[in-house]
Design a protein around this motif. Structure first.
Motif, PDB file in Angstrom:
ATOM      1  N   GLY A  38     -18.847 -20.365 -38.334  1.00 36.30           N
ATOM      2  CA  GLY A  38     -18.092 -19.505 -37.430  1.00 36.30           C
ATOM      3  C   GLY A  38     -17.120 -20.220 -36.521  1.00 36.30           C
ATOM      4  N   ALA A  39     -16.778 -21.467 -36.827  1.00 36.29           N
ATOM      5  CA  ALA A  39     -15.835 -22.195 -35.984  1.00 36.29           C
ATOM      6  C   ALA A  39     -14.436 -21.595 -36.089  1.00 36.29           C
ATOM      7  CB  ALA A  39     -15.796 -23.663 -36.377  1.00 36.29           C
ATOM      8  N   LEU A  40     -13.706 -21.660 -34.997  1.00 34.56           N
ATOM      9  CA  LEU A  40     -12.292 -21.295 -34.986  1.00 34.56           C
ATOM     10  C   LEU A  40     -11.488 -22.566 -35.221  1.00 34.56           C
ATOM     11  CD1 LEU A  40     -12.249 -18.939 -31.862  1.00 34.56           C
ATOM     12  CD2 LEU A  40     -12.508 -18.299 -34.266  1.00 34.56           C
ATOM     13  N   ILE A  41     -10.613 -22.547 -36.231  1.00 37.04           N
ATOM     14  CA  ILE A  41      -9.923 -23.769 -36.648  1.00 37.04           C
ATOM     15  C   ILE A  41      -8.433 -23.499 -36.776  1.00 37.04           C
ATOM     16  CG2 ILE A  41      -9.836 -25.617 -38.367  1.00 37.04           C
ATOM     17  CD1 ILE A  41     -12.618 -24.701 -39.313  1.00 37.04           C
ATOM     18  N   VAL A  42      -7.636 -24.394 -36.238  1.00 40.88           N
ATOM     19  CA  VAL A  42      -6.190 -24.345 -36.443  1.00 40.88           C
ATOM     20  C   VAL A  42      -5.723 -25.720 -36.902  1.00 40.88           C
ATOM     21  CG1 VAL A  42      -5.777 -22.508 -34.770  1.00 40.88           C
ATOM     22  CG2 VAL A  42      -5.672 -24.886 -34.030  1.00 40.88           C
ATOM     23  N   ALA A  43      -4.636 -25.740 -37.649  1.00 41.11           N
ATOM     24  CA  ALA A  43      -4.078 -26.987 -38.166  1.00 41.11           C
ATOM     25  C   ALA A  43      -2.585 -27.024 -37.875  1.00 41.11           C
ATOM     26  CB  ALA A  43      -4.332 -27.104 -39.668  1.00 41.11           C
ATOM     27  N   ALA A  44      -2.048 -28.229 -37.768  1.00 39.63           N
ATOM     28  CA  ALA A  44      -0.631 -28.370 -37.440  1.00 39.63           C
ATOM     29  C   ALA A  44      -0.080 -29.647 -38.048  1.00 39.63           C
ATOM     30  CB  ALA A  44      -0.427 -28.375 -35.924  1.00 39.63           C
ATOM     31  N   ILE A  45       1.233 -29.662 -38.214  1.00 38.79           N
ATOM     32  CA  ILE A  45       1.966 -30.859 -38.609  1.00 38.79           C
ATOM     33  C   ILE A  45       2.679 -31.355 -37.360  1.00 38.79           C
ATOM     34  CG2 ILE A  45       3.736 -31.814 -40.131  1.00 38.79           C
ATOM     35  CD1 ILE A  45       3.225 -29.430 -41.997  1.00 38.79           C
ATOM     36  N   GLY A  60       7.958 -25.327 -47.470  1.00 36.60           N
ATOM     37  CA  GLY A  60       7.714 -24.045 -46.821  1.00 36.60           C
ATOM     38  C   GLY A  60       6.946 -24.139 -45.518  1.00 36.60           C
ATOM     39  N   LEU A  61       6.360 -25.297 -45.213  1.00 43.68           N
ATOM     40  CA  LEU A  61       5.600 -25.474 -43.980  1.00 43.68           C
ATOM     41  C   LEU A  61       6.534 -25.785 -42.816  1.00 43.68           C
ATOM     42  CD1 LEU A  61       2.663 -27.620 -45.427  1.00 43.68           C
ATOM     43  CD2 LEU A  61       2.678 -25.150 -44.982  1.00 43.68           C
ATOM     44  N   VAL A  62       6.014 -25.589 -41.602  1.00 38.34           N
ATOM     45  CA  VAL A  62       6.820 -25.754 -40.394  1.00 38.34           C
ATOM     46  C   VAL A  62       6.164 -26.792 -39.493  1.00 38.34           C
ATOM     47  CG1 VAL A  62       7.826 -24.598 -38.383  1.00 38.34           C
ATOM     48  CG2 VAL A  62       7.568 -23.352 -40.545  1.00 38.34           C
ATOM     49  N   LYS A  63       6.934 -27.740 -39.001  1.00 38.92           N
ATOM     50  CA  LYS A  63       6.420 -28.768 -38.100  1.00 38.92           C
ATOM     51  C   LYS A  63       6.209 -28.206 -36.692  1.00 38.92           C
ATOM     52  CE  LYS A  63       8.039 -33.170 -40.003  1.00 38.92           C
ATOM     53  NZ  LYS A  63       8.826 -34.397 -39.698  1.00 38.92           N
ATOM     54  N   GLY A  64       5.255 -28.803 -35.978  1.00 45.33           N
ATOM     55  CA  GLY A  64       5.014 -28.414 -34.595  1.00 45.33           C
ATOM     56  C   GLY A  64       4.577 -26.976 -34.451  1.00 45.33           C
ATOM     57  N   HIS A  65       3.833 -26.482 -35.440  1.00 45.53           N
ATOM     58  CA  HIS A  65       3.486 -25.065 -35.513  1.00 45.53           C
ATOM     59  C   HIS A  65       2.006 -24.954 -35.854  1.00 45.53           C
ATOM     60  CE1 HIS A  65       4.340 -20.833 -36.015  1.00 45.53           C
ATOM     61  NE2 HIS A  65       3.890 -20.829 -37.255  1.00 45.53           N
ATOM     62  N   ALA A  66       1.272 -24.085 -35.180  1.00 50.17           N
ATOM     63  CA  ALA A  66      -0.171 -23.950 -35.395  1.00 50.17           C
ATOM     64  C   ALA A  66      -0.458 -22.898 -36.460  1.00 50.17           C
ATOM     65  CB  ALA A  66      -0.867 -23.579 -34.090  1.00 50.17           C
ATOM     66  N   TYR A  67      -1.221 -23.294 -37.475  1.00 55.21           N
ATOM     67  CA  TYR A  67      -1.662 -22.392 -38.536  1.00 55.21           C
ATOM     68  C   TYR A  67      -3.157 -22.137 -38.377  1.00 55.21           C
ATOM     69  CZ  TYR A  67       2.695 -23.438 -41.081  1.00 55.21           C
ATOM     70  OH  TYR A  67       4.002 -23.577 -41.455  1.00 55.21           O
ATOM     71  N   ALA A  68      -3.562 -20.882 -38.455  1.00 56.47           N
ATOM     72  CA  ALA A  68      -4.987 -20.553 -38.410  1.00 56.47           C
ATOM     73  C   ALA A  68      -5.606 -20.785 -39.781  1.00 56.47           C
ATOM     74  CB  ALA A  68      -5.178 -19.100 -37.991  1.00 56.47           C
ATOM     75  N   VAL A  69      -6.778 -21.412 -39.803  1.00 58.09           N
ATOM     76  CA  VAL A  69      -7.523 -21.599 -41.050  1.00 58.09           C
ATOM     77  C   VAL A  69      -8.397 -20.369 -41.256  1.00 58.09           C
ATOM     78  CG1 VAL A  69      -9.256 -22.989 -42.241  1.00 58.09           C
ATOM     79  CG2 VAL A  69      -7.500 -24.105 -40.843  1.00 58.09           C
ATOM     80  N   PHE A 157      -0.510 -32.002 -43.380  1.00 63.35           N
ATOM     81  CA  PHE A 157      -1.003 -31.696 -42.039  1.00 63.35           C
ATOM     82  C   PHE A 157      -1.554 -32.954 -41.371  1.00 63.35           C
ATOM     83  CE2 PHE A 157      -0.661 -27.494 -43.732  1.00 63.35           C
ATOM     84  CZ  PHE A 157      -0.386 -26.695 -42.632  1.00 63.35           C
ATOM     85  N   THR A 158      -1.343 -33.052 -40.072  1.00 66.87           N
ATOM     86  CA  THR A 158      -1.756 -34.237 -39.316  1.00 66.87           C
ATOM     87  C   THR A 158      -2.849 -33.956 -38.297  1.00 66.87           C
ATOM     88  OG1 THR A 158       0.001 -33.849 -37.690  1.00 66.87           O
ATOM     89  CG2 THR A 158       0.518 -35.310 -39.547  1.00 66.87           C
ATOM     90  N   ASP A 159      -2.954 -32.720 -37.794  1.00 61.25           N
ATOM     91  CA  ASP A 159      -3.900 -32.409 -36.720  1.00 61.25           C
ATOM     92  C   ASP A 159      -4.751 -31.196 -37.085  1.00 61.25           C
ATOM     93  OD1 ASP A 159      -2.467 -34.356 -35.432  1.00 61.25           O
ATOM     94  OD2 ASP A 159      -1.504 -33.017 -33.998  1.00 61.25           O
ATOM     95  N   ILE A 160      -6.027 -31.274 -36.718  1.00 63.94           N
ATOM     96  CA  ILE A 160      -6.922 -30.124 -36.813  1.00 63.94           C
ATOM     97  C   ILE A 160      -7.593 -29.942 -35.458  1.00 63.94           C
ATOM     98  CG2 ILE A 160      -8.987 -29.141 -37.875  1.00 63.94           C
ATOM     99  CD1 ILE A 160      -8.422 -30.750 -40.355  1.00 63.94           C
ATOM    100  N   SER A 161      -7.554 -28.735 -34.923  1.00 67.70           N
ATOM    101  CA  SER A 161      -8.293 -28.410 -33.700  1.00 67.70           C
ATOM    102  C   SER A 161      -9.396 -27.430 -34.066  1.00 67.70           C
ATOM    103  CB  SER A 161      -7.365 -27.790 -32.648  1.00 67.70           C
ATOM    104  OG  SER A 161      -6.379 -28.719 -32.249  1.00 67.70           O
ATOM    105  N   LEU A 162     -10.604 -27.725 -33.608  1.00 70.51           N
ATOM    106  CA  LEU A 162     -11.780 -26.952 -33.998  1.00 70.51           C
ATOM    107  C   LEU A 162     -12.553 -26.550 -32.761  1.00 70.51           C
ATOM    108  CD1 LEU A 162     -14.186 -27.926 -36.882  1.00 70.51           C
ATOM    109  CD2 LEU A 162     -15.100 -27.332 -34.656  1.00 70.51           C
TER     110      LEU A 162
END
Length: 331
Positions: A38-45, A60-69, A157-162
């Motif tokens: 049930g973790a909330l996860i976002v990823a970004a470049i 098609g991906l965007v830099k400096g932009h948060a994507y929800a997993v 992708f370079t960053d994951i926030s969990l």
């Protein structure tokens, strides 16, 4: 100090590492485990400059932009190159790790392998497609939701926030974590830094005063024990109209003797260090430590900075955790 909800946030930065056999697979398994819990996860470049923010890449991906997993899974894929009777009867399959992401803009998606209507989906069974919510040949190509292969995900992708909510209930049929909470402060007597009752020694950059910080020992009972620390400082602006800045805080962990009972007087090389941040909280996650006793030192960045703090400890086994207050010995 108010006690906040028990959330743990981790920022994983994995740019410029390419070890597909070990680290990437471990990261995938860890991410899938967290998502299933049930973790909330976002990823970004990461955008390296202001000009790169929201820059669209050819894929098609965007830099400096948060994507929800929104999904992490492994599927069976038929091998289209093996068409023999034996492979048909035995069911020649390959495993493919996939991750589904959502662009909050509702547009601009990944356009590589496993994107909407790509040829790779032809090698997936109807039952798996149904379980994944994928309708063959009828994908909305611009709704912001897309799948991509794990190997491409770690390439771009370079960053994951969990953000994970931990179960600390004793009466639970699912895995729970042992919780311990300590309240203390960094304080100074206002005199020369390093006085005996000074408890604000700064980080390891200030080795002459580092050991004057609060110190805590904890014991790892087994190599499989996982321990997480959350260090939270009091909001200096609470009750005030004017916003006051947070001090910069962090944590260090050192290995000490199994019978250590006295405060450490000489700085040692840390086996783990959290990020230092001028925010409300910092976090540290320890895994696969050898059995034994360890020292945790929460610090401000500079000496003589004063603040109240709360230290929360979560472990999948109960661990002995206590402050070191006795002064004596030579180390």
């Amino acid at each position: 100090m108010k006690r906040e909800p028990v959330f743990f946030c981790f920022l994983m930065v994995f740019s410029n590492f390419r070890d597909p056999t070990d680290h990437e697979l471990k990261l995938f398994n860890d991410l899938k485990t967290a998502f299933d819990k049930g973790a909330l996860i976002v990823a970004a470049i990461a955008a390296r400059t202001k000009e790169e923010i929201e820059e669209s890449l050819d894929c098609g991906l965007v830099k400096g932009h948060a994507y929800a997993v929104s999904a992490v899974c492994t599927i069976d894929v038929s091998n289209p190159t093996q068409r023999s009777l034996t492979s048909y009867l035995l069911g020649s399959k390959q495993k493919q790790n996939l991750i589904r992401l959502q662009n909050p803009w509702g547009e601009k998606e990944w356009n590589g392998a496993w994107s909407d209507d790509s040829s790779e989906w032809q090698n997936v069974s109807d039952s798996q497609l149904s379980a994944m919510g994928v309708e063959r040949g009828n994908s909305d190509n611009n709704d912001g939701d897309f799948w991509m292969p794990w190997e491409s995900f770690v390439q771009y992708f370079t960053d994951i926030s969990l953000c994970q909510l931990f179960n600390t209930s004793v009466f639970s049929f699912t895995k729970s974590y042992d919780e311990q909470i300590v309240f203390s402060e960094w304080t100074t007597n206002g005199k020369k830094s390093g006085a005996p009752d000074d408890r604000a020694g700064g980080c390891l950059n200030f080795q002459a005063t580092f050991c004057n910080n609060p110190q805590y020992i904890f014991d790892i009972p087994s190599p499989n024990c996982s321990v997480m620390f959350a260090l939270t400082q009091n909001d200096p602006s609470e009750g005030l109209k004017k916003r006051e800045p947070f001090v910069t805080i962090g944590m260090h962990v050192m290995k000490v003797e199994n019978n250590r009972q006295y405060r450490v007087h000489q700085a040692m090389h840390p086996i783990a260090t959290s990020d230092y941040a001028s925010g409300r909280s910092v976090y540290l996650h320890l895994q696969s430590l050898p059995r034994g006793r360890y020292l945790l030192v929460p610090t401000t960045f500079a000496p003589k900075e004063q603040a109240l703090f709360m230290l929360r400890i979560y472990s999948d086994e109960h661990i002995h955790f206590s402050p070191l207050t006795k002064v004596g010995g030579f180390s």
